[in-house]
Write a protein that holds these residues in place. Structure first.
Motif, PDB file in Angstrom:
ATOM      1  N   ASP A   1      54.477  36.894  82.154  1.00  0.00           N
ATOM      2  CA  ASP A   1      54.299  36.104  80.935  1.00  0.00           C
ATOM      3  C   ASP A   1      53.865  37.029  79.798  1.00  0.00           C
ATOM      4  O   ASP A   1      52.712  37.478  79.763  1.00  0.00           O
ATOM      5  N   PRO A   2      54.747  37.340  78.859  1.00  0.00           N
ATOM      6  CA  PRO A   2      54.401  38.230  77.742  1.00  0.00           C
ATOM      7  C   PRO A   2      53.211  37.737  76.938  1.00  0.00           C
ATOM      8  O   PRO A   2      52.481  38.535  76.339  1.00  0.00           O
ATOM      9  N   ARG A   3      52.985  36.417  76.930  1.00  0.00           N
ATOM     10  CA  ARG A   3      51.866  35.866  76.157  1.00  0.00           C
ATOM     11  C   ARG A   3      50.532  36.331  76.720  1.00  0.00           C
ATOM     12  O   ARG A   3      49.569  36.564  75.963  1.00  0.00           O
ATOM     13  N   LEU A   4      50.460  36.470  78.033  1.00  0.00           N
ATOM     14  CA  LEU A   4      49.234  36.952  78.663  1.00  0.00           C
ATOM     15  C   LEU A   4      48.957  38.392  78.231  1.00  0.00           C
ATOM     16  O   LEU A   4      47.812  38.760  77.937  1.00  0.00           O
ATOM     17  N   ASP A   5      50.010  39.199  78.176  1.00  0.00           N
ATOM     18  CA  ASP A   5      49.859  40.585  77.724  1.00  0.00           C
ATOM     19  C   ASP A   5      49.429  40.634  76.264  1.00  0.00           C
ATOM     20  O   ASP A   5      48.602  41.468  75.874  1.00  0.00           O
ATOM     21  N   GLN A   6      49.992  39.753  75.437  1.00  0.00           N
ATOM     22  CA  GLN A   6      49.617  39.726  74.017  1.00  0.00           C
ATOM     23  C   GLN A   6      48.133  39.401  73.856  1.00  0.00           C
ATOM     24  O   GLN A   6      47.429  40.039  73.057  1.00  0.00           O
ATOM     25  N   LEU A   7      47.664  38.411  74.613  1.00  0.00           N
ATOM     26  CA  LEU A   7      46.244  38.046  74.546  1.00  0.00           C
ATOM     27  C   LEU A   7      45.358  39.191  75.022  1.00  0.00           C
ATOM     28  O   LEU A   7      44.319  39.489  74.419  1.00  0.00           O
ATOM     29  N   ALA A   8      45.765  39.825  76.122  1.00  0.00           N
ATOM     30  CA  ALA A   8      44.964  40.926  76.675  1.00  0.00           C
ATOM     31  C   ALA A   8      44.879  42.086  75.690  1.00  0.00           C
ATOM     32  O   ALA A   8      43.808  42.694  75.507  1.00  0.00           O
ATOM     33  N   ASN A   9      45.974  42.402  75.032  1.00  0.00           N
ATOM     34  CA  ASN A   9      45.978  43.498  74.056  1.00  0.00           C
ATOM     35  C   ASN A   9      45.096  43.182  72.861  1.00  0.00           C
ATOM     36  O   ASN A   9      44.507  44.085  72.253  1.00  0.00           O
ATOM     37  N   LEU A  10      44.985  41.915  72.541  1.00  0.00           N
ATOM     38  CA  LEU A  10      44.183  41.501  71.397  1.00  0.00           C
ATOM     39  C   LEU A  10      42.694  41.435  71.732  1.00  0.00           C
ATOM     40  O   LEU A  10      41.839  41.942  70.993  1.00  0.00           O
ATOM     41  N   VAL A  11      42.376  40.838  72.890  1.00  0.00           N
ATOM     42  CA  VAL A  11      40.980  40.578  73.257  1.00  0.00           C
ATOM     43  C   VAL A  11      40.332  41.767  73.961  1.00  0.00           C
ATOM     44  O   VAL A  11      39.125  41.967  73.876  1.00  0.00           O
ATOM     45  N   LYS A  12      41.138  42.573  74.670  1.00  0.00           N
ATOM     46  CA  LYS A  12      40.627  43.716  75.455  1.00  0.00           C
ATOM     47  C   LYS A  12      39.559  43.267  76.461  1.00  0.00           C
ATOM     48  O   LYS A  12      38.421  43.742  76.449  1.00  0.00           O
ATOM     49  N   PRO A  13      39.900  42.352  77.365  1.00  0.00           N
ATOM     50  CA  PRO A  13      38.912  41.820  78.319  1.00  0.00           C
ATOM     51  C   PRO A  13      38.652  42.805  79.460  1.00  0.00           C
ATOM     52  O   PRO A  13      39.367  43.790  79.634  1.00  0.00           O
ATOM     53  N   GLN A  14      37.630  42.493  80.264  1.00  0.00           N
ATOM     54  CA  GLN A  14      37.328  43.321  81.431  1.00  0.00           C
ATOM     55  C   GLN A  14      38.393  43.161  82.511  1.00  0.00           C
ATOM     56  O   GLN A  14      38.653  44.075  83.272  1.00  0.00           O
ATOM     57  N   ARG A  15      39.013  41.973  82.588  1.00  0.00           N
ATOM     58  CA  ARG A  15      40.081  41.789  83.567  1.00  0.00           C
ATOM     59  C   ARG A  15      41.085  40.765  83.062  1.00  0.00           C
ATOM     60  O   ARG A  15      40.772  39.926  82.208  1.00  0.00           O
ATOM     61  N   VAL A  16      42.284  40.857  83.603  1.00  0.00           N
ATOM     62  CA  VAL A  16      43.381  39.960  83.246  1.00  0.00           C
ATOM     63  C   VAL A  16      43.861  39.284  84.533  1.00  0.00           C
ATOM     64  O   VAL A  16      44.133  39.960  85.522  1.00  0.00           O
ATOM     65  N   VAL A  17      43.963  37.955  84.513  1.00  0.00           N
ATOM     66  CA  VAL A  17      44.345  37.212  85.720  1.00  0.00           C
ATOM     67  C   VAL A  17      45.569  36.353  85.409  1.00  0.00           C
ATOM     68  O   VAL A  17      45.474  35.375  84.665  1.00  0.00           O
TER      69      VAL A  17
END
Length: 365
Positions: free
Chosen positions: A48-64
């Motif tokens: 899901d590219p949207r998950l990657d977009q959010l992760a790149n924006l928020v820079k969280p400790q983990r992505v699930v």
């Protein structure tokens, strides 16, 4: 949520190659691990590219990511409904699945023997359909006597169920699957406890050779015509090529290989998303410094029930949902920016969650 798709097909059509490619594809990113539960069962992340977009924006400790459980079901042979081969186990495994990915061999290769002596995807499809239909007829026969007695006693629900059993029996005896039987949503609820094998949604996966990518070949055209009449979906994939793609660790090499084949992304990504949609599922997201996560819900789910997927307390004490659309978050960069721009919506208990919503739940217990 435990949603499961079963990969089915005759022996030597490419089921296990496809499953192995899925397992390798899960290793493309450390964030999206494929998890093998048993030798033939795995949890596959939904790309899901949207998950990657959010992760790149928020820079969280983990992505699930969200996942779909995929089961490589042993090859079926004629007579499975009577216990031939691994028939009983095969049918039991299908019963446990929510949807079916039916792999059809649409390539010729003299080095890979076909169990029926030659390539014919429509014949192969009919063999499996027949075995599943016979098993469903057996199930209905066992239930008919029980509900006939209850219907004669004046039980209205039993009377309707007996009528459905009679109608479905006639439908199946004509060589048609239960999913094509016309009925109401209320009828669906009555039939659900029977777990009919041919009532499960199906996606036909045409396994072709490299030269037939991406559009397919004459065999695929015949499958598409059949599937259109059924109202089923079709996708074209080369399991052998997908296995090669999944083994390329370098993203640049993988992209170059895809471009040489004239395809934009691995077919497995399309397949996994199609399986997800086949189950009637959609995704919403939560995003914070600790975690960006995709959550799975059935389409049409309201906000309190969507919150309950995270924790039952969220549903029980639901107050409201704060909703952000990903394009707005990408534009304004932060939740505060979205709020200041007036793009954050506050929704109550009747809000139907939309695919791709970024949600923050307010609750009190």
């Amino acid at each position: 949520m435990g949603f499961k798709c079963g990969i089915v097909g005759l022996p030597n059509v490419g089921k296990s190659t496809l499953f192995n490619a899925l397992s390798n594809a899960g290793a493309e990113s450390a964030n999206y691990p494929f998890c093998t539960i048993e030798p033939n069962v795995g949890m596959v992340p939904v790309p899901d590219p949207r998950l990657d977009q959010l992760a790149n924006l928020v820079k969280p400790q983990r992505v699930v990511p969200t996942v779909v459980q995929i089961v490589d079901i042993a090859g079926l042979v004629k007579g499975a409904s009577r216990g031939e081969g691994l028939g009983n186990q095969f049918l039991a495994n299908i019963r446990e699945c929510d949807a079916i990915l039916h792999v059809l061999r649409c390539f010729d290769d003299p080095n890979i023997v076909h169990v029926e002596g030659g390539v014919d995807p429509l014949r192969d499809k009919d063999i499996i359909d027949t075995e599943l239909q016979l098993k469903d007829l057996e199930t209905l026969e066992k239930q008919a006597a029980k509900y006939q007695r209850a219907a004669k006693s004046g039980d209205k629900e039993a009377k309707r169920l007996y009528e459905l059993i009679e109608g479905l029996t006639a439908h199946l005896q004509q060589g048609r699957s239960a999913r094509g039987f016309a009925r109401t949503p209320e009828d669906d609820e009555l039939l659900r406890p029977f777990f009919l094998l041919t009532d499960k949604p199906v996606l036909y996966v045409c396994n072709v050779e490299e030269g037939s990518l991406p559009q397919g070949n004459d065999w695929v055209a015949r499958v598409r015509q059949m599937a259109e009449a059924e109202g089923a979906g079709v996708m074209v994939i080369s399991a052998a090529i997908e296995e090669q793609i999944a083994q390329l660790d370098d993203p640049a090499e993988r992209l170059e290989f895809l471009q040489s084949l004239g395809i934009a992304e691995p077919g497995l990504h399309v397949l996994i998303r199609a399986a997800y949609q086949l189950l009637g599922l959609q995704t919403y997201f939560t995003a914070g410094e600790k975690e960006v996560r995709a959550w799975t819900i059935p389409a049409g789910t309201k906000a309190p029930q969507a919150a309950g997927v995270i924790h039952s307390d969220f549903e029980r004490g639901f107050i409201r949902a704060e909703v952000i659309k990903i394009p707005d978050l990408l534009t304004y960069k932060t939740e505060a920016g979205v709020r200041e721009a007036g793009k954050l919506a506050v929704q109550g208990k009747d809000y139907v969650v939309q695919d791709g919503d970024v949600l923050h739940f307010r609750f009190n217990v």
